[in-house]
Design an enzyme around this catalytic site. Structure first.
Site, short mmCIF file in Angstrom:
data_model
loop_
_atom_site.label_atom_id
_atom_site.label_comp_id
_atom_site.label_asym_id
_atom_site.label_seq_id
_atom_site.Cartn_x
_atom_site.Cartn_y
_atom_site.Cartn_z
N ASP A 1 16.04 31.80 -40.17
CA ASP A 1 16.06 30.81 -41.26
C ASP A 1 17.49 30.64 -41.77
OD1 ASP A 1 15.11 33.67 -42.33
OD2 ASP A 1 16.47 32.79 -43.78
N ASP B 1 18.35 31.08 -44.98
CA ASP B 1 18.31 31.64 -46.33
C ASP B 1 18.06 30.48 -47.32
OD1 ASP B 1 18.30 34.18 -47.67
OD2 ASP B 1 20.14 33.58 -48.66
N1 LIG Z 1 16.90 35.02 -45.43
C1 LIG Z 1 16.70 36.31 -45.23
N2 LIG Z 1 17.16 37.22 -46.13
C2 LIG Z 1 16.96 38.54 -45.92
N3 LIG Z 1 16.32 39.04 -44.86
C3 LIG Z 1 15.85 38.18 -43.96
N4 LIG Z 1 15.20 38.38 -42.81
C4 LIG Z 1 14.95 37.19 -42.27
N5 LIG Z 1 15.45 36.20 -43.04
C5 LIG Z 1 16.02 36.79 -44.10
#
Ligand SMILES: Nc1ncnc2[nH]cnc12
Ligand SMILES: CSC[C@H]1O[C@H](OP(=O)(O)O)[C@H](O)[C@@H]1O
Length: 290
Positions: free
Chosen positions: A210, A212
């Protein structure tokens, strides 16, 4: 003569590996408590492999309660020479897109609620983590990823957060714009530090799920979207692992970056001042120098 034995720590979505000859789940006891799970041992094309699911089968441990010390201790105890960590992460960079992998070479450790060292009162040691991952092992992972057809980025800074909640928008922007981080996850610290204390080469393969929360076109992190992306990433991780044996020396040569000699000169406590109970617990991790 030391044989290469690869330890794989599987993160979210990676709870086993396939293709192992003589695959057996084994319970390894540790003076540092129970590890996340039993370890899966076996042989992949003549290379001995040990797999440990970081969160346990069934995803039982949260990032804050993963027994990091016991995990590294059991891998050391069973003779692992090199650890490859595969982990889900969010991306702070447009060009590091979901589905891509990154070979991590730096960390910023923002975790606050974890035991971070095998050493302490009665046996104090200071190892260097200026270069917290092993470039030799990272190169092998990069090549394996390329052969497996995975989009791979070489080098990246991983922000290790405590979690389990994802970051606020302000945190996400700060890590990206002010701190220059590339990806974010919740588990590679203190794992990498502990591997260094245990003198095991450590490479981290971060699998992006992703963007974030900073990305204007993607909004907040959505766990459902993460899980969908994780499935494809997990398949790719298995393909990467299958390429490893052909790229590794079966007989281990000393690490050119000294990961396997990290404790040379690191212990400060005089032999006569050491706590025998702690020294006994350090038998696997630091037995070479104690
Ligand atoms: N955005 C994110 N922040 C922290 N850990 C994650 N693991 C997968 N995506 C994450
Ligand atoms: C499933 S999203 C959050 C979760 O996934 C990552 O775990 P791991 O590093 O073990 O793959 C991340 O660090 C969080 O723990």
């Amino acid at each position: 003569m030391t044989k290469t034995k690869i330890g794989i720590i599987g993160g979210s979505g990676v709870y086993e590996i396939d293709g192992l000859k003589n695959a057996t789940w084994q319970n390894i006891e540790s003076p540092w408590g129970a590890p996340s799970d039993h370890v899966l041992t076996g042989v992949l094309d003549d290379i001995e492999m040990v797999f440990l699911p970081r969160h346990g089968r069934g995803h039982v441990h949260s990032p804050s309660t993963v027994p990091y010390r016991a995990n590294i201790d059991v891998l050391k105890r069973i003779g692992v020479t090199d650890i490859i960590s595969v982990s889900a992460c969010g991306s702070f960079r447009e060009d590091m897109a979901p589905g891509h992998f990154v070979i991590i070479d730096q960390f910023i450790d923002r975790t606050i609620a974890r035991e971070k060292s095998f050493f302490g009162t009665g046996c104090v040691a200071h190892v260097s983590v200026a270069h917290p991952t092993c470039p030799r092992l990272g190169d092998v992972c990069e090549t394996a990823a390329k052969i497996a057809g995975i989009t791979i980025h070489k080098g990246g800074t991983y922000l290790a957060m405590e979690g389990p909640q994802f970051s606020t928008l302000a945190e996400s922007k700060m890590y990206r714009e002010n701190w220059g981080c590339d990806v974010i996850g919740m588990t590679n610290m203190p794992e990498a530090k502990l591997a260094r204390e245990a003198e095991i080469c450590y490479a981290s393969v971060a699998m992006i799920t992703d963007y974030d929360s900073w990305h204007p076109d993607h909004g907040a992190v959505d766990i459902n979207q993460i899980i969908t992306t994780l499935r494809g990433n997990s398949e790719n991780a298995r393909s990467l692992i299958k390429q490893l044996p052909a790229l590794l020396d079966h007989i281990r040569t000393p690490c050119p970056h000294n990961c396997d000699r990290a404790l040379d000169h690191a212990i400060m406590t005089k032999p006569e001042s050491r706590d025998p109970t702690l020294v006994a617990k350090l038998d696997a991790v630091a037995g070479r120098v104690l």
